[in-house]
Design an enzyme around this catalytic site. Structure first.
Site, PDB file in Angstrom:
ATOM      1  N   GLY A  12      59.116  45.634  43.807  1.00 44.17           N
ATOM      2  CA  GLY A  12      59.827  44.605  44.586  1.00 44.17           C
ATOM      3  C   GLY A  12      59.968  44.870  46.070  1.00 44.17           C
ATOM      4  O   GLY A  12      60.844  44.292  46.720  1.00 44.17           O
ATOM      5  N   SER A  13      59.078  45.698  46.628  1.00 38.80           N
ATOM      6  CA  SER A  13      59.229  45.963  48.072  1.00 38.80           C
ATOM      7  C   SER A  13      58.955  44.706  48.903  1.00 38.80           C
ATOM      8  O   SER A  13      59.561  44.521  49.964  1.00 38.80           O
ATOM      9  CB  SER A  13      58.330  47.118  48.516  1.00 38.80           C
ATOM     10  N   ASN A  14      58.079  43.840  48.431  1.00 40.95           N
ATOM     11  CA  ASN A  14      57.833  42.585  49.166  1.00 40.95           C
ATOM     12  C   ASN A  14      59.015  41.626  49.036  1.00 40.95           C
ATOM     13  O   ASN A  14      59.360  40.931  49.984  1.00 40.95           O
ATOM     14  CB  ASN A  14      56.539  41.921  48.679  1.00 40.95           C
ATOM     15  N   LYS A  66      51.611  33.564  23.807  1.00 42.43           N
ATOM     16  CA  LYS A  66      51.533  33.418  25.263  1.00 42.43           C
ATOM     17  C   LYS A  66      52.028  32.053  25.727  1.00 42.43           C
ATOM     18  O   LYS A  66      52.667  31.914  26.763  1.00 42.43           O
ATOM     19  CB  LYS A  66      50.073  33.569  25.706  1.00 42.43           C
ATOM     20  N   MET A  91      52.174  40.033  38.176  1.00 44.85           N
ATOM     21  CA  MET A  91      50.838  40.420  37.742  1.00 44.85           C
ATOM     22  C   MET A  91      50.294  39.601  36.568  1.00 44.85           C
ATOM     23  O   MET A  91      49.486  40.092  35.796  1.00 44.85           O
ATOM     24  CB  MET A  91      50.826  41.927  37.414  1.00 44.85           C
ATOM     25  N   ARG A  92      50.722  38.338  36.464  1.00 43.60           N
ATOM     26  CA  ARG A  92      50.176  37.473  35.405  1.00 43.60           C
ATOM     27  C   ARG A  92      49.626  36.194  36.009  1.00 43.60           C
ATOM     28  O   ARG A  92      50.112  35.728  37.044  1.00 43.60           O
ATOM     29  CB  ARG A  92      51.250  37.053  34.407  1.00 43.60           C
ATOM     30  N   ASN A 108      51.603  33.381  47.236  1.00 40.94           N
ATOM     31  CA  ASN A 108      51.287  34.674  46.623  1.00 40.94           C
ATOM     32  C   ASN A 108      50.866  35.664  47.708  1.00 40.94           C
ATOM     33  O   ASN A 108      50.327  35.268  48.743  1.00 40.94           O
ATOM     34  CB  ASN A 108      50.134  34.493  45.625  1.00 40.94           C
ATOM     35  N   HIS A 110      48.469  39.093  48.191  1.00 45.05           N
ATOM     36  CA  HIS A 110      47.417  39.849  47.503  1.00 45.05           C
ATOM     37  C   HIS A 110      46.914  40.967  48.425  1.00 45.05           C
ATOM     38  O   HIS A 110      46.687  40.733  49.611  1.00 45.05           O
ATOM     39  CB  HIS A 110      46.261  38.916  47.118  1.00 45.05           C
TER      40      HIS A 110
HETATM   41  C1  GAR Z   1      51.697  44.245  46.353  1.00 49.80           C
HETATM   42  O1  GAR Z   1      50.841  45.160  46.983  1.00 49.80           O
HETATM   43  C2  GAR Z   1      50.985  42.945  46.089  1.00 49.80           C
HETATM   44  O2  GAR Z   1      50.042  42.623  47.068  1.00 49.80           O
HETATM   45  C3  GAR Z   1      50.325  43.227  44.773  1.00 49.80           C
HETATM   46  O3  GAR Z   1      51.292  43.939  44.048  1.00 49.80           O
HETATM   47  C4  GAR Z   1      52.053  44.727  44.949  1.00 49.80           C
HETATM   48  C5  GAR Z   1      53.522  44.555  44.634  1.00 49.80           C
HETATM   49  O4  GAR Z   1      54.294  45.474  45.337  1.00 49.80           O
HETATM   50  N1  GAR Z   1      49.935  42.033  44.092  1.00 49.80           N
HETATM   51  C6  GAR Z   1      48.799  41.900  43.420  1.00 49.80           C
HETATM   52  O5  GAR Z   1      47.995  42.794  43.291  1.00 49.80           O
HETATM   53  C7  GAR Z   1      48.599  40.519  42.814  1.00 49.80           C
HETATM   54  N2  GAR Z   1      47.236  40.318  42.482  1.00 49.80           N
HETATM   55  P1  GAR Z   1      55.867  45.299  45.413  1.00 49.80           P
HETATM   56  O6  GAR Z   1      56.381  45.133  43.980  1.00 49.80           O
HETATM   57  O7  GAR Z   1      56.359  46.573  46.026  1.00 49.80           O
HETATM   58  O8  GAR Z   1      56.173  44.109  46.266  1.00 49.80           O
END
Ligand code: GAR
Length: 202
Positions: A12-14, A66, A91-92, A108, A110
């Site tokens: 969850g850092s984002n 699902k 991630m789904r 999103n 990425h």
């Molecule tokens: C992030 O780097 C994001 O870009 C990636 O998951 C990480 C989540 O980090 N997302 C993907 O790869 C989606 N295809 P976070 O939980 O620290 O925010």
């Protein structure tokens, strides 16, 4: 007041970067919830510490069903009625029904310069391919994994001795800039989508 909901599977850092930005800039928005498909996602604890309502729909529980998992998710999203959904490390793949409800209202993040290196392990994919530059992308979610109109991108150089972990740290630092900014553009009505092009008004 606009409402925003986060979908997260990881630490969850984002999510944190966006919430801190929203609060620092005092945007008129209600952070209506964080939904996770994993009971042990670090993002859930983080949300609690921020006073953000948390919801868990554990994918494990629905592994054989699902469709039911996606229906539960859709039901919850309809109840929360957000203007904007941010998938921040979710991630789904979302089902068509949810995507269609939130056209140009789901952002999103990425960890690659799309359209290169879609899907899982994007950072490893970039290193293995041998590209000199990678980075991160924010985009609206549409059908088709990691496709959808691009909002912002940021570049990170891959050095000969770059490891997955140091590149991940550099990409995360860039994500924490472009995701909050993308959300800001949305919340301040500065985004216009024309086909695949995103126009950001001054
Ligand atoms: C992030 O780097 C994001 O870009 C990636 O998951 C990480 C989540 O980090 N997302 C993907 O790869 C989606 N295809 P976070 O939980 O620290 O925010």
């Amino acid at each position: 007041m606009k409402k925003i909901v986060f979908l997260c599977s990881g630490r969850g850092s984002n999510f944190r970067a966006v919430v801190e930005h929203i609060r620092a800039r005092k945007f008129d928005v209600e952070i209506a919830g964080l939904i996770s498909d994993k009971t042990d996602a670090g993002a859930l604890e983080l949300a609690k510490s921020f006073g953000v309502p948390t919801f868990t729909i554990p994918f494990e529980k629905y592994r054989q069903e699902k469709e039911k998992f996606h229906l539960e998710m859709e039901k919850l999203l309809v109840e929360l009625a957000p203007h904007l959904i941010v998938t921040a490390g979710y991630m789904r793949i979302l089902p068509t029904a949810i995507i269609n409800r939130f056209v140009n209202r789901m952002i999103n993040i990425h960890p690659s310069l799309l359209p290169s290196f879609k899907g899982l392990k994007a950072i490893e994919q970039a290193i293995d391919y041998g590209v000199r530059y990678t980075g991160c992308t924010t985009h609206f979610v549409e059908e088709g994994m990691d496709s959808g109109a691009i909002i912002l991108q940021s570049i990170v150089e891959i050095l000969p001795n770059s490891t997955v972990s140091d590149l991940t740290a550099k990409i995360h630092a860039e994500e924490h800039k472009i995701l909050p900014l993308s959300v800001e553009y949305f919340l301040t009505d500065r985004i216009e989508v024309s086909g695949r092009k995103v126009i950001i008004r001054e």
